[in-house]
Write a protein that holds these residues in place. Structure first.
Motif, short mmCIF file in Angstrom:
data_model
loop_
_atom_site.label_atom_id
_atom_site.label_comp_id
_atom_site.label_asym_id
_atom_site.label_seq_id
_atom_site.Cartn_x
_atom_site.Cartn_y
_atom_site.Cartn_z
N VAL A 147 -10.70 66.68 -3.42
CA VAL A 147 -9.57 67.39 -2.81
C VAL A 147 -9.95 67.85 -1.40
CG1 VAL A 147 -8.09 69.44 -3.01
CG2 VAL A 147 -8.68 68.11 -5.05
N ARG A 153 -2.70 73.20 9.08
CA ARG A 153 -2.39 71.77 9.13
C ARG A 153 -3.48 70.95 8.42
NH1 ARG A 153 -0.72 72.82 14.57
NH2 ARG A 153 -2.81 72.18 15.27
N HIS A 154 -4.73 71.35 8.64
CA HIS A 154 -5.85 70.62 8.07
C HIS A 154 -5.84 70.69 6.55
CE1 HIS A 154 -9.65 68.57 8.82
NE2 HIS A 154 -10.23 69.33 7.90
N ALA A 203 -3.03 71.23 4.63
CA ALA A 203 -1.68 71.08 4.08
C ALA A 203 -1.65 70.16 2.86
CB ALA A 203 -0.73 70.56 5.16
N ARG A 204 -2.34 69.02 2.96
CA ARG A 204 -2.31 68.08 1.85
C ARG A 204 -2.98 68.63 0.59
NH1 ARG A 204 -3.77 62.17 4.54
NH2 ARG A 204 -1.93 62.03 5.91
N ALA A 205 -4.01 69.44 0.79
CA ALA A 205 -4.74 69.98 -0.36
C ALA A 205 -4.12 71.27 -0.89
CB ALA A 205 -6.19 70.24 0.02
N ARG A 238 -3.01 71.71 -4.74
CA ARG A 238 -4.11 71.75 -5.71
C ARG A 238 -5.01 72.96 -5.48
NH1 ARG A 238 -5.95 65.53 -5.25
NH2 ARG A 238 -4.99 65.84 -3.20
#
Length: 364
Positions: free
Chosen positions: A121, A267-268, A270-272, A275
């Protein structure tokens, strides 16, 4: 003024941004107080700083180092004020209970960090350091030396602090309401013992300086906590902390936490985020189950047990506990004990998980 123009103004001048932050913090503190939520003096500034960062950017805003260290040391003395010789004797008697609860929380957090690491992750051992249930500032600093992404460690640590602080405040408020009582009113300007206040402020400054001079991890909490507890226990110090002084330290701590949520970090991560947030909520839920067990098998009142096992920063929980009808020394013993153990086990745990996850650390 259009939003873009306002944003441009605050990016070029820090004074209006500080004014905006102070004004927004004041409004939120007043609003939270009207709602009767504990720790409004911490949560208001913290949320205000996050809103400011997300809406118009951080710019040059940063809490000055020494005032922040002074504020943290004041919280250490606030914690020390609740610890007496009798309480320490009680803690020693219940040492197996404290140690079992502390290590249970650390093990659960370690397992979550291991899972996030295995699922990739976050890069490297970042998730291990970020999942550590306490000692946030120390974990962020130490993680960089072991090759982890300090920005993402800070994101995980301070996101958890926000989650835990808000959840603990809400739970505390709901519990008080269910008890039919009211949270203690804030008396901002109480009568003051001026010699005791002067001694407290002097020792606070010395504690902050000693923590930095001797490079003690988490020293701004540990040094005043130990010194204050000993001096108070031997009758050499009366810890005098008027609410207006604590309010300043709470604001500095809240702003420091909130302003770390830069746009780049957000932003860094955001994808994680889903989870990471899920792991935080899971850890909070598991700690809630531990609190229930502590209530059932050890007879600790539910709110005290919840705050004691809550996986947040010791300063945040100290502020919430101090404004709630709980066994503050018990809460502080559990939180402080976990804080100290994490300082010593954090690097070893990160290395252990790195080895068993097939990762290679890159110590600086």
């Amino acid at each position: 003024m259009p939003l873009k123009d306002a944003s441009r103004l605050f990016k070029t001048a820090s004074l209006p941004r500080w004014a905006l932050l102070l004004g927004l913090s004041t409004l939120l503190v007043v609003g939270l107080e009207l709602l009767g939520l504990p720790a409004s003096l911490l949560i208001g500034p913290m949320v205000s700083a996050i809103v400011l960062v997300v809406s118009v950017g951080q710019g040059s805003l940063r809490v000055p180092r020494w005032p922040l260290l002074f504020g943290q040391a004041l919280v250490g003395f606030m914690m020390a004020r609740s610890i007496t010789v009798d309480i320490l004797q009680t803690m020693a008697t219940d040492a197996p209970l404290f140690l079992s609860m502390i290590f249970a929380v650390i093990i659960m957090a370690g397992l979550l960090g291991w899972a996030l690491t295995r699922w990739q992750v976050l890069p490297g051992t970042t998730a291990v350091w970020g999942s550590s249930p306490g000692a946030a500032s120390a974990m962020v600093i130490m993680s960089e030396a072991y090759g982890a992404d300090a920005r993402l460690v800070a994101f995980m640590q301070y996101l958890r602090v926000v989650f835990v602080a808000i959840a603990a405040s809400v739970v505390s408020r709901l519990w008080v309401a269910a008890d039919g009582g009211e949270p203690p009113a804030i008396i901002m300007f109480p009568p003051i013992d001026w010699p005791a206040l002067a001694a407290t402020i002097t020792l606070t400054c010395l504690s902050a300086f000693a923590a930095v001079r001797f490079r003690i991890p988490g020293g701004t909490i540990i040094v005043p906590l130990v010194a204050g507890s000993l001096l108070q226990g031997f009758g050499l110090l009366k810890i005098e902390l008027p609410m207006w002084l604590l309010a300043i330290s709470y604001a500095l701590i809240g702003w420091s936490i909130g302003l770390r949520f830069t746009r780049g970090i957000i932003r860094h991560a955001a994808r994680a985020l889903p989870r990471v947030a899920g792991s935080i909520l899971l850890l909070m839920s598991l700690c809630g189950c531990m609190a229930y067990a502590l209530h059932i098998f050890a007879g600790v009142d539910p709110l005290t047990a919840y705050l004691a096992t809550s996986p947040g920063g010791a300063d945040s929980v100290a502020i919430i506990a101090a404004s709630s009808d709980v066994d503050v020394p018990f809460v502080m013993a559990m939180q402080t004990g976990r804080f100290l153990i994490i300082l010593f086990t954090g690097p070893m745990l990160a290395r252990f998980i790195a080895r068993h996850s097939g990762l290679a650390e890159n110590p600086a």
